[in-house]
Scaffold this active site. Structure first.
Site, PDB file in Angstrom:
ATOM      1  N   LYS A 185     -11.553  -4.571  -6.889  1.00 14.70           N
ATOM      2  CA  LYS A 185     -12.145  -3.225  -6.904  1.00 14.70           C
ATOM      3  C   LYS A 185     -11.230  -2.210  -7.561  1.00 14.70           C
ATOM      4  O   LYS A 185     -11.684  -1.254  -8.151  1.00 14.70           O
ATOM      5  CB  LYS A 185     -12.333  -2.727  -5.464  1.00 14.70           C
ATOM      6  CG  LYS A 185     -13.450  -3.331  -4.699  1.00 14.70           C
ATOM      7  CD  LYS A 185     -13.733  -2.496  -3.456  1.00 14.70           C
ATOM      8  CE  LYS A 185     -13.085  -3.025  -2.190  1.00 14.70           C
ATOM      9  NZ  LYS A 185     -13.672  -4.172  -1.584  1.00 14.70           N
ATOM     10  N   LYS A 228       0.836  -1.213   0.000  1.00 12.34           N
ATOM     11  CA  LYS A 228       0.000   0.000   0.000  1.00 12.34           C
ATOM     12  C   LYS A 228       0.859   1.247   0.000  1.00 12.34           C
ATOM     13  O   LYS A 228       0.504   2.237  -0.637  1.00 12.34           O
ATOM     14  CB  LYS A 228      -0.957   0.004   1.196  1.00 12.34           C
ATOM     15  CG  LYS A 228      -2.081  -0.999   1.049  1.00 12.34           C
ATOM     16  CD  LYS A 228      -3.217  -0.714   2.003  1.00 12.34           C
ATOM     17  CE  LYS A 228      -4.357  -1.701   1.787  1.00 12.34           C
ATOM     18  NZ  LYS A 228      -5.413  -1.600   2.793  1.00 12.34           N
ATOM     19  N   LYS A 262      -6.500 -11.393 -10.191  1.00 13.22           N
ATOM     20  CA  LYS A 262      -7.779 -11.595  -9.513  1.00 13.22           C
ATOM     21  C   LYS A 262      -8.712 -10.416  -9.761  1.00 13.22           C
ATOM     22  O   LYS A 262      -8.270  -9.289  -9.999  1.00 13.22           O
ATOM     23  CB  LYS A 262      -7.569 -11.830  -8.022  1.00 13.22           C
ATOM     24  CG  LYS A 262      -7.192 -10.603  -7.230  1.00 13.22           C
ATOM     25  CD  LYS A 262      -7.407 -10.820  -5.724  1.00 13.22           C
ATOM     26  CE  LYS A 262      -7.425  -9.474  -5.032  1.00 13.22           C
ATOM     27  NZ  LYS A 262      -8.279  -9.328  -3.915  1.00 13.22           N
TER      28      LYS A 262
HETATM   29  P1  ADP Z   1     -10.312  -5.952  -3.524  1.00 12.75           P
HETATM   30  O1  ADP Z   1      -9.059  -6.602  -4.079  1.00 12.75           O
HETATM   31  O2  ADP Z   1     -11.414  -5.974  -4.519  1.00 12.75           O
HETATM   32  O3  ADP Z   1     -10.006  -4.565  -2.993  1.00 12.75           O
HETATM   33  P2  ADP Z   1     -10.314  -6.715  -0.801  1.00 12.75           P
HETATM   34  O4  ADP Z   1      -8.846  -6.841  -0.780  1.00 12.75           O
HETATM   35  O5  ADP Z   1     -10.955  -5.540  -0.132  1.00 12.75           O
HETATM   36  O6  ADP Z   1     -10.813  -6.800  -2.311  1.00 12.75           O
HETATM   37  O7  ADP Z   1     -10.906  -8.057  -0.198  1.00 12.75           O
HETATM   38  C1  ADP Z   1     -12.047  -8.166   0.624  1.00 12.75           C
HETATM   39  C2  ADP Z   1     -12.370  -9.646   0.814  1.00 12.75           C
HETATM   40  O8  ADP Z   1     -12.785 -10.265  -0.419  1.00 12.75           O
HETATM   41  C3  ADP Z   1     -11.171 -10.475   1.289  1.00 12.75           C
HETATM   42  O9  ADP Z   1     -11.632 -11.449   2.197  1.00 12.75           O
HETATM   43  C4  ADP Z   1     -10.644 -11.116   0.013  1.00 12.75           C
HETATM   44  O10 ADP Z   1      -9.969 -12.301   0.241  1.00 12.75           O
HETATM   45  C5  ADP Z   1     -11.921 -11.343  -0.792  1.00 12.75           C
HETATM   46  N1  ADP Z   1     -11.635 -11.234  -2.240  1.00 12.75           N
HETATM   47  C6  ADP Z   1     -11.285 -10.103  -2.909  1.00 12.75           C
HETATM   48  N2  ADP Z   1     -11.112 -10.346  -4.222  1.00 12.75           N
HETATM   49  C7  ADP Z   1     -11.327 -11.672  -4.397  1.00 12.75           C
HETATM   50  C8  ADP Z   1     -11.305 -12.539  -5.539  1.00 12.75           C
HETATM   51  N3  ADP Z   1     -11.059 -12.077  -6.759  1.00 12.75           N
HETATM   52  N4  ADP Z   1     -11.585 -13.853  -5.368  1.00 12.75           N
HETATM   53  C9  ADP Z   1     -11.886 -14.310  -4.125  1.00 12.75           C
HETATM   54  N5  ADP Z   1     -11.936 -13.560  -3.010  1.00 12.75           N
HETATM   55  C10 ADP Z   1     -11.655 -12.252  -3.132  1.00 12.75           C
END
Ligand code: ADP
Ligand code: TRP
Length: 328
Positions: A199, A115, A196
């Site tokens: 957001k 970050k 993956k």
């Molecule tokens: P992002 O990458 O979209 O910002 P976060 O890091 O805020 O998502 O993750 C929030 C929750 O959702 C966590 O528990 C994370 O493991 C799960 N998560 C986020 N993206 C994925 C994905 N593509 N596949 C499975 N789980 C995910």
């Protein structure tokens, strides 16, 4: 009361719409867990302000996150739902933990390194201290298990380090916590199937509250033409099939698998079918969300009751901690 149930604690950050990955990777598990454990689920608003914060947007994001938890099926009769900043014990315990956490432990945290690389103009102390607040979130409620994504496991290990340090210095009090990772599954990006769904790249996601036409549009743009070794399904196509597997019916899956094997598949048809099945899968949740959004009063009441209940437990822990460390 559920005195002998094991305790689950987890927080989600109020940062924008939830996508399919967030749903399968976290929210869906929460809904199952509330039936088996004493659960505390909260919106980590204090964590979220360590990133770029827009005070105009924040209240909406926080309420939206609560409404999302309710819409996917969290039931305030079965679990405690609250907002982190409503319970001052979180920050107070975090401060106390700051005094026993070695700098070196925090410097190792990969999320901090990631970050601070991404927000070079805003490398604040809160970003560095983030895992200590997380340890306070968890230990205030004497959690047994913490459902999180794999990226958070390092923070949970640090939580255990802090608990042990506290116990060594001030006497046995906190017990060990365990990550709860039900299925290490990753939903892949629509635009780059090697990465993956996240957001941070909105075109890569399907959000759980996207209207059917939007889902259709996003899927229409999903990548299928990626290179693949002879005889292997290209990654983008495999990604589409795995979406169908997770959110669609067996019949549709078999139909398109067969067409793929025979070389007669039309990707535009596959994409439309997936869009339709995903839209159906979330139809009830979409409806629930719009009903809940129209009824803010109930949501505020749920939050008030959640804060009262969590606040009781948190104050008891904080009192015991203060006693142990000699604060009067
Ligand atoms: P992002 O990458 O979209 O910002 P976060 O890091 O805020 O998502 O993750 C929030 C929750 O959702 C966590 O528990 C994370 O493991 C799960 N998560 C986020 N993206 C994925 C994905 N593509 N596949 C499975 N789980 C995910
Ligand atoms: N750091 C977590 C995330 O970004 C959110 C979080 C804050 C959390 N406090 C927590 C998760 C306590 C579990 C337990 O996903």
């Amino acid at each position: 009361m559920h005195m002998n149930k094991e305790v689950i604690v987890s927080g989600i950050q109020p940062t924008g719409d939830m996508h399919l990955g967030n749903y399968l990777g976290a929210l869906k598990d929460f809904v199952d867990l509330q039936n088996k454990f004493e659960c505390y689920f909260f919106i980590a608003d204090l964590h979220s302000i360590t990133g770029d914060n827009d005070p105009q947007e924040k209240p909406k994001q926080i309420i939206d996150a609560v409404e999302t938890l309710l819409a996917v099926g969290l039931d305030p009769k079965k679990c405690t739902i609250f907002i982190q900043s409503h319970i001052p014990a979180h920050t107070e315990l975090a401060w106390i933990f700051n005094t026993i956490t070695p700098m070196g432990e925090l410097e190792r945290m990969t999320q901090y390194k990631d970050k601070s690389g991404k927000q070079k103009n805003n490398i604040n102390v809160g970003l560095f201290d983030y895992p200590v607040l997380q340890a306070a979130d968890i230990l205030l409620y004497h959690a047994n298990f913490v459902p999180v994504g794999a990226d958070q496991v390092q923070h949970l290990e640090l939580t255990n380090v802090i608990a042990r340090k506290f116990n060594n210095k001030y006497g046995e009090y906190f017990h060990e916590i365990k990550p709860y990772i039900q299925k290490p599954l990753r939903i892949m990006s629509l635009t780059n199937p090697e990465r993956k769904m996240s957001k941070s790249e909105p075109a890569s996601t399907i959000n759980i509250f996207d209207e059917p036409e939007i889902i259709k549009k996003k899927l229409a743009k999903a990548v299928t033409a990626t290179d693949a070794p002879q005889g292997q399904m290209p990654k983008g196509v495999a990604n589409l099939f795995s979406l169908l597997e997770m959110f669609g019916s067996m019949n549709t899956l078999h139909k398109f698998k067969k067409e793929y094997d025979h070389g007669t598949i039309k990707y535009s048809e596959l994409k439309n079918a997936i869009a339709e099945e995903i839209a159906n899968y979330f139809a009830e949740i979409r409806q629930a969300k719009s009903k809940i959004s129209g009824n803010k009063k109930d949501t505020y009441l749920i939050l008030e009751q959640g804060a009262a209940k969590a606040g009781n437990v948190a104050s008891r822990t904080l009192r015991a901690v203060k006693e142990k460390i000699g604060l009067i």
